[in-house]
Design a protein around this motif. Structure first.
Motif, PDB file in Angstrom:
ATOM      1  N   ARG A  96     -28.588 -41.339 150.667  1.00 40.84           N
ATOM      2  CA  ARG A  96     -29.496 -42.172 149.854  1.00 40.84           C
ATOM      3  C   ARG A  96     -28.804 -43.471 149.412  1.00 40.84           C
ATOM      4  O   ARG A  96     -29.431 -44.525 149.361  1.00 40.84           O
ATOM      5  CB  ARG A  96     -29.972 -41.397 148.615  1.00 40.84           C
ATOM      6  CG  ARG A  96     -30.792 -40.140 148.904  1.00 40.84           C
ATOM      7  CD  ARG A  96     -32.258 -40.418 149.131  1.00 40.84           C
ATOM      8  NE  ARG A  96     -32.893 -41.051 147.988  1.00 40.84           N
ATOM      9  CZ  ARG A  96     -34.176 -41.412 147.975  1.00 40.84           C
ATOM     10  NH1 ARG A  96     -34.969 -41.171 149.033  1.00 40.84           N
ATOM     11  NH2 ARG A  96     -34.692 -42.003 146.929  1.00 40.84           N
ATOM     12  N   MET A  99     -28.782 -45.668 152.329  1.00 40.66           N
ATOM     13  CA  MET A  99     -30.161 -46.151 152.495  1.00 40.66           C
ATOM     14  C   MET A  99     -30.417 -47.403 151.657  1.00 40.66           C
ATOM     15  O   MET A  99     -31.049 -48.360 152.116  1.00 40.66           O
ATOM     16  CB  MET A  99     -31.103 -45.022 152.071  1.00 40.66           C
ATOM     17  CG  MET A  99     -32.568 -45.352 152.062  1.00 40.66           C
ATOM     18  SD  MET A  99     -33.484 -43.950 151.304  1.00 40.66           S
ATOM     19  CE  MET A  99     -33.310 -44.353 149.555  1.00 40.66           C
ATOM     20  N   TRP A 100     -29.903 -47.428 150.455  1.00 42.07           N
ATOM     21  CA  TRP A 100     -30.120 -48.595 149.591  1.00 42.07           C
ATOM     22  C   TRP A 100     -29.338 -49.812 150.069  1.00 42.07           C
ATOM     23  O   TRP A 100     -29.748 -50.958 149.833  1.00 42.07           O
ATOM     24  CB  TRP A 100     -29.833 -48.248 148.121  1.00 42.07           C
ATOM     25  CG  TRP A 100     -30.959 -47.473 147.511  1.00 42.07           C
ATOM     26  CD1 TRP A 100     -30.959 -46.142 147.161  1.00 42.07           C
ATOM     27  CD2 TRP A 100     -32.280 -47.963 147.236  1.00 42.07           C
ATOM     28  NE1 TRP A 100     -32.190 -45.784 146.681  1.00 42.07           N
ATOM     29  CE2 TRP A 100     -33.027 -46.877 146.707  1.00 42.07           C
ATOM     30  CE3 TRP A 100     -32.911 -49.188 147.370  1.00 42.07           C
ATOM     31  CZ2 TRP A 100     -34.366 -46.997 146.318  1.00 42.07           C
ATOM     32  CZ3 TRP A 100     -34.246 -49.321 146.995  1.00 42.07           C
ATOM     33  CH2 TRP A 100     -34.949 -48.232 146.471  1.00 42.07           C
ATOM     34  N   THR A 107     -34.856 -55.125 153.723  1.00 39.01           N
ATOM     35  CA  THR A 107     -36.207 -55.187 153.142  1.00 39.01           C
ATOM     36  C   THR A 107     -36.272 -56.203 152.006  1.00 39.01           C
ATOM     37  O   THR A 107     -37.241 -56.942 151.901  1.00 39.01           O
ATOM     38  CB  THR A 107     -36.648 -53.789 152.657  1.00 39.01           C
ATOM     39  OG1 THR A 107     -36.736 -52.929 153.801  1.00 39.01           O
ATOM     40  CG2 THR A 107     -38.007 -53.834 151.970  1.00 39.01           C
ATOM     41  N   ARG A 142     -41.874 -57.718 146.981  1.00 38.37           N
ATOM     42  CA  ARG A 142     -40.685 -56.855 147.089  1.00 38.37           C
ATOM     43  C   ARG A 142     -40.071 -56.579 145.715  1.00 38.37           C
ATOM     44  O   ARG A 142     -39.677 -55.453 145.415  1.00 38.37           O
ATOM     45  CB  ARG A 142     -39.645 -57.506 147.994  1.00 38.37           C
ATOM     46  CG  ARG A 142     -40.019 -57.530 149.457  1.00 38.37           C
ATOM     47  CD  ARG A 142     -39.900 -56.140 150.061  1.00 38.37           C
ATOM     48  NE  ARG A 142     -40.394 -56.114 151.426  1.00 38.37           N
ATOM     49  CZ  ARG A 142     -41.560 -55.574 151.787  1.00 38.37           C
ATOM     50  NH1 ARG A 142     -42.346 -54.996 150.893  1.00 38.37           N
ATOM     51  NH2 ARG A 142     -41.940 -55.576 153.048  1.00 38.37           N
ATOM     52  N   GLN A 145     -42.119 -54.018 143.797  1.00 36.83           N
ATOM     53  CA  GLN A 145     -41.920 -52.653 144.290  1.00 36.83           C
ATOM     54  C   GLN A 145     -40.564 -52.104 143.845  1.00 36.83           C
ATOM     55  O   GLN A 145     -40.442 -50.951 143.431  1.00 36.83           O
ATOM     56  CB  GLN A 145     -42.016 -52.648 145.821  1.00 36.83           C
ATOM     57  CG  GLN A 145     -43.431 -52.952 146.334  1.00 36.83           C
ATOM     58  CD  GLN A 145     -43.447 -53.362 147.799  1.00 36.83           C
ATOM     59  OE1 GLN A 145     -42.521 -54.002 148.288  1.00 36.83           O
ATOM     60  NE2 GLN A 145     -44.521 -53.018 148.507  1.00 36.83           N
ATOM     61  N   LEU A 146     -39.551 -52.952 143.926  1.00 35.50           N
ATOM     62  CA  LEU A 146     -38.214 -52.522 143.514  1.00 35.50           C
ATOM     63  C   LEU A 146     -38.180 -52.259 142.012  1.00 35.50           C
ATOM     64  O   LEU A 146     -37.589 -51.260 141.555  1.00 35.50           O
ATOM     65  CB  LEU A 146     -37.192 -53.597 143.898  1.00 35.50           C
ATOM     66  CG  LEU A 146     -35.727 -53.257 143.643  1.00 35.50           C
ATOM     67  CD1 LEU A 146     -35.271 -52.102 144.523  1.00 35.50           C
ATOM     68  CD2 LEU A 146     -34.833 -54.480 143.882  1.00 35.50           C
ATOM     69  N   HIS A 149     -39.769 -49.008 141.226  1.00 34.72           N
ATOM     70  CA  HIS A 149     -38.896 -47.884 141.589  1.00 34.72           C
ATOM     71  C   HIS A 149     -37.760 -47.718 140.590  1.00 34.72           C
ATOM     72  O   HIS A 149     -37.426 -46.607 140.186  1.00 34.72           O
ATOM     73  CB  HIS A 149     -38.336 -48.068 142.998  1.00 34.72           C
ATOM     74  CG  HIS A 149     -37.396 -46.966 143.378  1.00 34.72           C
ATOM     75  ND1 HIS A 149     -37.840 -45.748 143.865  1.00 34.72           N
ATOM     76  CD2 HIS A 149     -36.052 -46.860 143.269  1.00 34.72           C
ATOM     77  CE1 HIS A 149     -36.798 -44.963 144.070  1.00 34.72           C
ATOM     78  NE2 HIS A 149     -35.708 -45.608 143.717  1.00 34.72           N
TER      79      HIS A 149
ATOM     80  N   LYS B  46     -49.916 -47.437 151.143  1.00 28.77           N
ATOM     81  CA  LYS B  46     -49.772 -48.094 149.844  1.00 28.77           C
ATOM     82  C   LYS B  46     -50.175 -47.179 148.685  1.00 28.77           C
ATOM     83  O   LYS B  46     -50.225 -47.625 147.535  1.00 28.77           O
ATOM     84  CB  LYS B  46     -50.622 -49.376 149.810  1.00 28.77           C
ATOM     85  CG  LYS B  46     -50.352 -50.331 150.986  1.00 28.77           C
ATOM     86  CD  LYS B  46     -48.910 -50.836 151.023  1.00 28.77           C
ATOM     87  CE  LYS B  46     -48.653 -51.717 152.257  1.00 28.77           C
ATOM     88  NZ  LYS B  46     -47.231 -52.049 152.452  1.00 28.77           N
ATOM     89  N   PRO B  55     -40.671 -46.646 148.452  1.00 32.46           N
ATOM     90  CA  PRO B  55     -41.164 -47.544 147.398  1.00 32.46           C
ATOM     91  C   PRO B  55     -41.721 -48.865 147.921  1.00 32.46           C
ATOM     92  O   PRO B  55     -42.436 -49.547 147.187  1.00 32.46           O
ATOM     93  CB  PRO B  55     -39.929 -47.776 146.516  1.00 32.46           C
ATOM     94  CG  PRO B  55     -38.760 -47.276 147.286  1.00 32.46           C
ATOM     95  CD  PRO B  55     -39.263 -46.273 148.262  1.00 32.46           C
ATOM     96  N   PHE B  56     -41.413 -49.231 149.173  1.00 35.60           N
ATOM     97  CA  PHE B  56     -41.915 -50.505 149.702  1.00 35.60           C
ATOM     98  C   PHE B  56     -43.177 -50.308 150.554  1.00 35.60           C
ATOM     99  O   PHE B  56     -43.678 -51.268 151.149  1.00 35.60           O
ATOM    100  CB  PHE B  56     -40.816 -51.215 150.503  1.00 35.60           C
ATOM    101  CG  PHE B  56     -39.568 -51.462 149.687  1.00 35.60           C
ATOM    102  CD1 PHE B  56     -39.553 -52.446 148.699  1.00 35.60           C
ATOM    103  CD2 PHE B  56     -38.436 -50.688 149.860  1.00 35.60           C
ATOM    104  CE1 PHE B  56     -38.416 -52.665 147.927  1.00 35.60           C
ATOM    105  CE2 PHE B  56     -37.291 -50.889 149.096  1.00 35.60           C
ATOM    106  CZ  PHE B  56     -37.280 -51.879 148.121  1.00 35.60           C
ATOM    107  N   GLY B  57     -43.674 -49.061 150.627  1.00 34.28           N
ATOM    108  CA  GLY B  57     -44.934 -48.811 151.320  1.00 34.28           C
ATOM    109  C   GLY B  57     -44.884 -49.042 152.825  1.00 34.28           C
ATOM    110  O   GLY B  57     -45.840 -49.544 153.411  1.00 34.28           O
ATOM    111  N   GLN B  58     -43.756 -48.691 153.438  1.00 30.30           N
ATOM    112  CA  GLN B  58     -43.589 -48.918 154.872  1.00 30.30           C
ATOM    113  C   GLN B  58     -43.380 -47.596 155.634  1.00 30.30           C
ATOM    114  O   GLN B  58     -43.147 -46.557 155.025  1.00 30.30           O
ATOM    115  CB  GLN B  58     -42.357 -49.807 155.109  1.00 30.30           C
ATOM    116  CG  GLN B  58     -42.440 -51.167 154.429  1.00 30.30           C
ATOM    117  CD  GLN B  58     -41.125 -51.928 154.481  1.00 30.30           C
ATOM    118  OE1 GLN B  58     -40.052 -51.357 154.327  1.00 30.30           O
ATOM    119  NE2 GLN B  58     -41.215 -53.230 154.667  1.00 30.30           N
ATOM    120  N   PHE B  70     -35.631 -43.469 153.807  1.00 28.42           N
ATOM    121  CA  PHE B  70     -36.378 -44.544 154.449  1.00 28.42           C
ATOM    122  C   PHE B  70     -35.355 -45.571 154.925  1.00 28.42           C
ATOM    123  O   PHE B  70     -34.154 -45.348 154.801  1.00 28.42           O
ATOM    124  CB  PHE B  70     -37.442 -45.154 153.532  1.00 28.42           C
ATOM    125  CG  PHE B  70     -36.943 -45.707 152.223  1.00 28.42           C
ATOM    126  CD1 PHE B  70     -36.559 -47.029 152.123  1.00 28.42           C
ATOM    127  CD2 PHE B  70     -36.866 -44.899 151.095  1.00 28.42           C
ATOM    128  CE1 PHE B  70     -36.103 -47.541 150.915  1.00 28.42           C
ATOM    129  CE2 PHE B  70     -36.408 -45.410 149.878  1.00 28.42           C
ATOM    130  CZ  PHE B  70     -36.029 -46.725 149.788  1.00 28.42           C
TER     131      PHE B  70
END
Lengths: 216, 216
Positions: A96, A99-100, A107, A142, A145-146, A149, B46, B55-58, B70
């Motif tokens: 994870r 992933m970030w 992204t 973006r 969304q971030l 989260h 979404k 969290p970015f809906g992809q 992701f």
């Protein structure tokens, strides 16, 4: 064997810390690995000597004995894998955190870089101003969304990791834009990153290069 | 426990294989891991259920038991780390292969995505055509550098790796542009990737989703 990285002899941002060597310096400071820096002019970056290390003619590179790496993400991952402090050891949390790192670079950063390209490289094109509004809207999506989260969390995934190092570094590009201020939890997150002693040392080290250059 | 990935129910490229689930399918095929696919509509992507995973809906996401990931790069790296076939085991060659994953995503793909954005999302803007010439020039610079580096080699760094999987996937975006044809060694490199049985299975699997959708 001392680690050697490359950096701009004359950083285009005049020591604001946005060149990518700052990210690598920060990672090395977090894990306590000393390093040397080889400074390169824009001309030297495109010469055969550097292209043999970095085929795209960019900085930073990372040399440790026989190993030569480029790509900031790959360099920081390599550092994080070999030294404690930037990645959890358990499989899930480790994946994870990695992933970030990718989320920051792939992204969140692309629309931010698109903004920079439009603002700087296309400043004299007739569309520059109008396109800047488009890129800002994409960045806001973006960031929203971030921000959703992150919520009230201190870092993206438990403790501070290479994922946070990369995400904070990416968001720092927005400092002058005012966009970060629209998302107070992200602004606070970035401030927490900047407040880390390792970041402060990295920032000071890259600033010293600029200061030495501009002093009489 | 079966691996589950997500993909577009209705891929915007009509089965051309450019959606990022193809990259993950390819990696899973290379290492021989079977997987399930959960298809999502644009609306579902979404909604809260998916946003809790991504969290970015992809798409794609990757679920394996309790682990949810992701970011295509992170998913492929996780697969490559847990199964033989996509990364060398020695430290140096492994770090170099990972480096090429980052180079594909962060140095070669950005100008290509910029082209796509200008062509598709900004097709009705007055600057679209003129800006497309700018992005094409930027892409040519990267392709020229990559072409010089690859030379006559079969893959970027010794044997086929996750770095090649990602680089070929990125370059495949240029197939319709004609730009790849200006660099014959890169065109041949991409063709070698497409010729791998694992890629063919991945491509066929994503195409089947589109075919099933469009059949009466």
């Amino acid at each position: 064997m001392t680690v050697t990285i490359t950096a701009f002899r004359q950083s285009p941002d005049r020591g604001a810390g946005l060149a990518r060597d700052t990210r690598v310096r920060w990672a090395l400071e977090e894990v306590g690995v000393p390093y040397d820096v080889r400074l390169l002019s824009f001309r030297e970056m495109k010469e055969a000597g550097h292209l043999a290390l970095q085929p795209f003619g960019q900085i930073p590179t990372y040399e440790d004995g026989d190993l030569v790496l480029f790509e900031t993400g790959a360099i920081i991952f390599h550092i994080a894998e070999r030294h404690a402090g930037l990645l959890p050891s358990e499989t899930g949390p480790r994946a994870r955190a990695i992933m970030w790192m990718f989320a920051a670079l792939n992204t969140v950063e692309p629309p931010i870089l698109d903004r920079t390209t439009t603002k700087l490289a296309e400043s004299e094109e007739p569309w520059s101003e109008q396109r800047l509004r488009l890129t800002d809207d994409r960045i806001r999506i973006r960031l929203g969304q971030l921000s959703d989260h992150l919520g009230d969390a201190e870092w993206l995934e438990g403790g501070f990791s290479a994922g946070d190092l990369m995400m904070v570094s990416v968001l720092l590009r927005l400092k002058a834009s005012g966009l970060l201020g629209e998302f107070p939890n992200l602004a606070a997150y970035v401030a927490r990153g900047e407040d880390r002693p390792a970041y402060k040392r990295a920032f000071a080290a890259q600033l010293a290069v600029f200061t030495a250059l501009s002093s009489p």
